[in-house]
Design a protein around this motif. Structure first.
Motif, PDB file in Angstrom:
ATOM      1  N   ARG A  85    -100.275  49.952  24.787  1.00 56.08           N
ATOM      2  CA  ARG A  85    -100.452  49.519  23.396  1.00 56.08           C
ATOM      3  C   ARG A  85    -100.308  50.710  22.448  1.00 56.08           C
ATOM      4  NH1 ARG A  85     -99.461  44.626  21.530  1.00 56.08           N
ATOM      5  NH2 ARG A  85    -100.200  44.475  19.392  1.00 56.08           N
ATOM      6  N   ALA A  86    -100.794  51.866  22.883  1.00 60.12           N
ATOM      7  CA  ALA A  86    -100.636  53.081  22.063  1.00 60.12           C
ATOM      8  C   ALA A  86     -99.159  53.412  21.913  1.00 60.12           C
ATOM      9  CB  ALA A  86    -101.385  54.250  22.694  1.00 60.12           C
ATOM     10  N   GLN A  87     -98.380  53.219  23.002  1.00 61.77           N
ATOM     11  CA  GLN A  87     -96.933  53.429  22.912  1.00 61.77           C
ATOM     12  C   GLN A  87     -96.306  52.394  21.993  1.00 61.77           C
ATOM     13  OE1 GLN A  87     -95.989  53.421  27.153  1.00 61.77           O
ATOM     14  NE2 GLN A  87     -95.466  55.590  27.055  1.00 61.77           N
ATOM     15  N   TYR A  88     -96.820  51.170  22.000  1.00 57.59           N
ATOM     16  CA  TYR A  88     -96.335  50.118  21.098  1.00 57.59           C
ATOM     17  C   TYR A  88     -96.563  50.535  19.643  1.00 57.59           C
ATOM     18  CZ  TYR A  88     -96.481  45.437  18.849  1.00 57.59           C
ATOM     19  OH  TYR A  88     -96.290  44.355  18.027  1.00 57.59           O
ATOM     20  N   ASP A  89     -97.756  51.126  19.373  1.00 54.95           N
ATOM     21  CA  ASP A  89     -98.093  51.487  17.999  1.00 54.95           C
ATOM     22  C   ASP A  89     -97.294  52.685  17.512  1.00 54.95           C
ATOM     23  OD1 ASP A  89    -101.641  50.736  18.415  1.00 54.95           O
ATOM     24  OD2 ASP A  89     -99.968  49.476  17.772  1.00 54.95           O
ATOM     25  N   LEU A  90     -97.140  53.684  18.376  1.00 54.28           N
ATOM     26  CA  LEU A  90     -96.529  54.940  17.924  1.00 54.28           C
ATOM     27  C   LEU A  90     -95.112  55.163  18.433  1.00 54.28           C
ATOM     28  CD1 LEU A  90     -99.450  57.505  18.305  1.00 54.28           C
ATOM     29  CD2 LEU A  90     -98.692  56.330  16.257  1.00 54.28           C
ATOM     30  N   GLY A  91     -94.719  54.429  19.454  1.00 52.33           N
ATOM     31  CA  GLY A  91     -93.390  54.645  20.036  1.00 52.33           C
ATOM     32  C   GLY A  91     -93.453  55.523  21.265  1.00 52.33           C
ATOM     33  N   TYR A  92     -92.444  55.391  22.152  1.00 52.48           N
ATOM     34  CA  TYR A  92     -92.395  56.177  23.379  1.00 52.48           C
ATOM     35  C   TYR A  92     -92.297  57.657  23.104  1.00 52.48           C
ATOM     36  CZ  TYR A  92     -92.150  52.861  27.243  1.00 52.48           C
ATOM     37  OH  TYR A  92     -92.469  51.936  28.201  1.00 52.48           O
ATOM     38  N   SER A  93     -91.683  58.021  21.958  1.00 53.32           N
ATOM     39  CA  SER A  93     -91.484  59.454  21.688  1.00 53.32           C
ATOM     40  C   SER A  93     -92.804  60.152  21.393  1.00 53.32           C
ATOM     41  CB  SER A  93     -90.527  59.636  20.512  1.00 53.32           C
ATOM     42  OG  SER A  93     -91.067  59.018  19.363  1.00 53.32           O
ATOM     43  N   ALA A  94     -93.815  59.383  20.956  1.00 54.41           N
ATOM     44  CA  ALA A  94     -95.094  60.009  20.613  1.00 54.41           C
ATOM     45  C   ALA A  94     -96.054  60.054  21.800  1.00 54.41           C
ATOM     46  CB  ALA A  94     -95.741  59.237  19.468  1.00 54.41           C
ATOM     47  N   ILE A  95     -95.891  59.131  22.742  1.00 54.79           N
ATOM     48  CA  ILE A  95     -96.788  59.096  23.906  1.00 54.79           C
ATOM     49  C   ILE A  95     -95.921  59.122  25.149  1.00 54.79           C
ATOM     50  CG2 ILE A  95     -98.641  57.816  25.029  1.00 54.79           C
ATOM     51  CD1 ILE A  95     -99.593  58.117  22.317  1.00 54.79           C
ATOM     52  N   ASN A  96     -95.709  60.310  25.698  1.00 55.29           N
ATOM     53  CA  ASN A  96     -94.942  60.432  26.943  1.00 55.29           C
ATOM     54  C   ASN A  96     -95.342  61.727  27.637  1.00 55.29           C
ATOM     55  OD1 ASN A  96     -93.073  62.650  26.054  1.00 55.29           O
ATOM     56  ND2 ASN A  96     -92.505  61.117  24.537  1.00 55.29           N
ATOM     57  N   SER A  97     -94.698  61.987  28.761  1.00 56.74           N
ATOM     58  CA  SER A  97     -95.139  63.111  29.585  1.00 56.74           C
ATOM     59  C   SER A  97     -94.845  64.474  28.962  1.00 56.74           C
ATOM     60  CB  SER A  97     -94.486  63.022  30.965  1.00 56.74           C
ATOM     61  OG  SER A  97     -93.080  63.002  30.821  1.00 56.74           O
ATOM     62  N   THR A  98     -94.059  64.513  27.879  1.00 59.03           N
ATOM     63  CA  THR A  98     -93.783  65.802  27.214  1.00 59.03           C
ATOM     64  C   THR A  98     -95.074  66.470  26.757  1.00 59.03           C
ATOM     65  OG1 THR A  98     -91.767  64.817  26.314  1.00 59.03           O
ATOM     66  CG2 THR A  98     -92.472  66.881  25.345  1.00 59.03           C
ATOM     67  N   TYR A  99     -96.048  65.651  26.397  1.00 57.19           N
ATOM     68  CA  TYR A  99     -97.266  66.179  25.811  1.00 57.19           C
ATOM     69  C   TYR A  99     -98.315  66.564  26.847  1.00 57.19           C
ATOM     70  CZ  TYR A  99     -95.166  64.153  21.663  1.00 57.19           C
ATOM     71  OH  TYR A  99     -94.293  63.851  20.650  1.00 57.19           O
ATOM     72  N   LEU A 100     -98.007  66.305  28.129  1.00 56.28           N
ATOM     73  CA  LEU A 100     -98.979  66.635  29.164  1.00 56.28           C
ATOM     74  C   LEU A 100     -98.884  68.111  29.518  1.00 56.28           C
ATOM     75  CD1 LEU A 100     -98.572  63.563  31.530  1.00 56.28           C
ATOM     76  CD2 LEU A 100    -100.253  63.915  29.726  1.00 56.28           C
TER      77      LEU A 100
END
Lengths: 189, 350
Positions: A40-55
């Motif tokens: 749902r967080a990916q739905y709200d912000l998009g895949y570019s904002a919630i993905n493994s890049t930020y881990l």
């Protein structure tokens, strides 16, 4: 004293099995909810904002644990949350720019300068995805945290269940031995 | 009058094209069929019966949700680029304005990825294709907003939006990246609003309320999300776009809000947002505030198609397709995770 296997022993074991299954079901539900909230967080912000890049990458980033597991003398687990260091993690913005940078550089010891330092990330994993995390991401984090607590409960319950089963087996074996001895005694009479 | 007589000369064909694309947006029946799917291959089969056709035909089973998201995005980019490559001014500049938001997101993604020591080759494919520009790959060299501007951004279309950030000598860490993102978006939104106002006519009548809503949405979201952070109130106020209905009084109240309840009370004082919080809560049947914002946005975008001879239809089409993509990806996630409890939490467009 004669070993006695009472109904209470049996009920104790059955109750623990029932609690164990219940906790496992709850754990599955909580983890499912956590994953769907992450989606749902990916739905709200998009895949570019919630993905493994930020881990963070192990070995490159210094990762601070948010909880610690203690093991007691009788092999029971307990979870303690680690309070974040208020001076570390996300920094407040510096006012004054370059002069402050020079001062902070001088304050570092020579040893610290020589060691290749790992990059320190924000201690709260929520902040890895930006400071303005959406509600669903916060809820997902809460779910995963309660999942960890459940896992600790399940592990402790499993220990207790194994101990109860072991005691129950011992009692049953002793009772069986007694029963095997008794017919010989009656024959002698 | 001017719009009616001259619009079709340069932009009539493109409006017709966009209205054709709009008629291919999924209906409620299509969503009902998608929701009934048991696997992603079923979903792929049902999508073939819609305007998407053989979108996923070349992707072998088993499908993953990320592939579906990529293909949907490619389709949208293809349709947008087809229009952009052929149109002339001022529609060309209007469409360029639409891409600046994606450029900002890409810049932030690359800076954050560089902080995480990710190689640029891994980060570039994650960038949104609508936000691509030539200097994108060189962003990783910058250590501060001032350096980012002087070395990379000065020759890009986003240069005018960096004016508030250039004096900032602070290093690009997580706090400052977030502030940079919101400041850039604020400048972009205000500039886009001013551009639409300057275009005038029906475009201004349609686009200005939509952009004002977007500005207010950002202000409310920044306020609520900032409760968890150490941001100072003055810093938060500097992030609020000033082209919304809430400017100036509402933004003053929002800046001083201490909790979500207070934000709710502030919103209820302003007519368009009076009913915003109806149905919002943490219960299983409640909606989130983000959902309510999406619903309101969809209503406004659909209304823009009721008028002709304006550029708002292009903006509305792209945003509605993005919403449709979100809906399809959400349904796909629920199917992939075998958790259909909340599969109906999408926002239908028709």
């Amino acid at each position: 004293m004669n070993p006695v296997v009472t109904d209470e022993n049996v009920f104790e074991v059955l109750d623990k099995i029932s609690d164990y299954e219940q906790l496992l079901k709850e754990l599955c539900t909580i983890i499912q909810d956590g994953h769907i909230l992450l989606s749902r967080a990916q739905y709200d912000l998009g895949y570019s904002a919630i993905n493994s890049t930020y881990l963070p990458e192990p070995g490159v980033h210094e990762i601070t644990p948010t909880s610690l597991l203690d093991v007691s003398e009788n092999d029971r687990f307990s979870l303690h949350s680690v309070k974040p260091d208020p001076k570390s993690g996300v920094r407040k913005r510096k006012k004054g720019g370059c002069e402050d940078k020079k001062k902070s550089g001088d304050e570092k010891s020579e040893e610290e300068k020589k060691k290749p330092s790992k990059t320190k990330l924000a201690e709260d994993p929520l902040n890895w995805f930006g400071l303005m995390a959406p509600t669903s991401l916060v809820q997902a984090q809460t779910r995963f945290k309660s999942a960890i607590e459940r896992i600790v409960e399940i592990s402790n319950l499993k220990q207790e269940l194994q101990e109860s089963l072991s005691d129950f087996e011992t009692l049953t074996k002793d009772l069986q031995k007694k029963c095997d001895v008794k017919p010989d005694e009656t024959n002698e009479d | 009058m001017g719009d009616m007589t001259t619009f079709n000369i340069d932009s009539g064909y493109f409006e017709g094209l966009v209205r054709g694309y709009r008629s291919g947006i999924l209906r409620r029946n299509d969503y009902h069929n998608l929701v009934e799917c048991e696997t992603l291959d079923d979903l792929k089969l049902h999508l073939q019966g819609t305007d998407y056709g053989p979108l996923l035909a070349n992707d072998p089973s088993p499908l993953i949700v990320q592939t579906i998201d990529e293909r949907l995005k490619e389709r949208l980019v293809h349709e947008f680029t087809h229009i952009r490559n052929q149109c002339v001014q001022p529609l060309a500049q209007f469409l360029d304005y639409m891409t600046y938001g994606y450029m900002i997101d890409n810049i932030i993604l690359l800076i954050t990825g560089t902080l995480r020591n990710r190689p640029i080759a891994e980060l570039l494919p994650r960038c949104h294709p609508l936000g691509q520009f030539d200097e994108l790959a060189t962003i990783s060299i910058a250590q501060s907003p001032a350096e980012l501007f002087n070395a990379v951004m000065v020759d890009t279309p986003l240069a005018p939006f960096f004016s508030e950030c250039v004096q900032d000598e602070n290093d690009l860490d997580e706090m400052n990246i977030e502030i940079l993102r919101n400041k850039l978006y604020k400048s972009y939104l205000e500039d886009f609003y001013a551009f639409c106002k300057k275009l005038g006519g029906t475009t201004a009548d349609v686009m200005c309320p939509i952009l004002a809503f977007e500005a207010d949405r950002r202000a409310i979201t920044i306020t609520i999300n900032s409760f968890r952070t150490d941001l100072l109130k003055d810093d938060i106020e500097n992030l609020y776009p000033k082209c919304g209905i809430l400017f100036p009084e509402g933004l003053k109240y929002l800046k001083n809000a201490e909790d979500r309840e207070e934000v709710r009370r502030i919103c209820e004082r302003f007519g368009p947002y009076k009913d915003l919080y109806n149905g919002v809560g943490d219960g299983p049947n409640d909606k989130t505030l983000e959902d309510k914002f999406f619903e309101e946005e969809v209503k406004m975008l659909m209304l823009s198609f009721e008028q002709q001879f304006h550029f708002g239809v292009f903006y509305a089409f792209v945003k509605l397709k993005e919403q449709e993509n979100r809906n399809i990806v959400w349904i796909a996630e629920c199917i992939a995770q075998k958790n259909k409890n909340k599969i109906d939490n999408y926002i239908p467009i028709f």
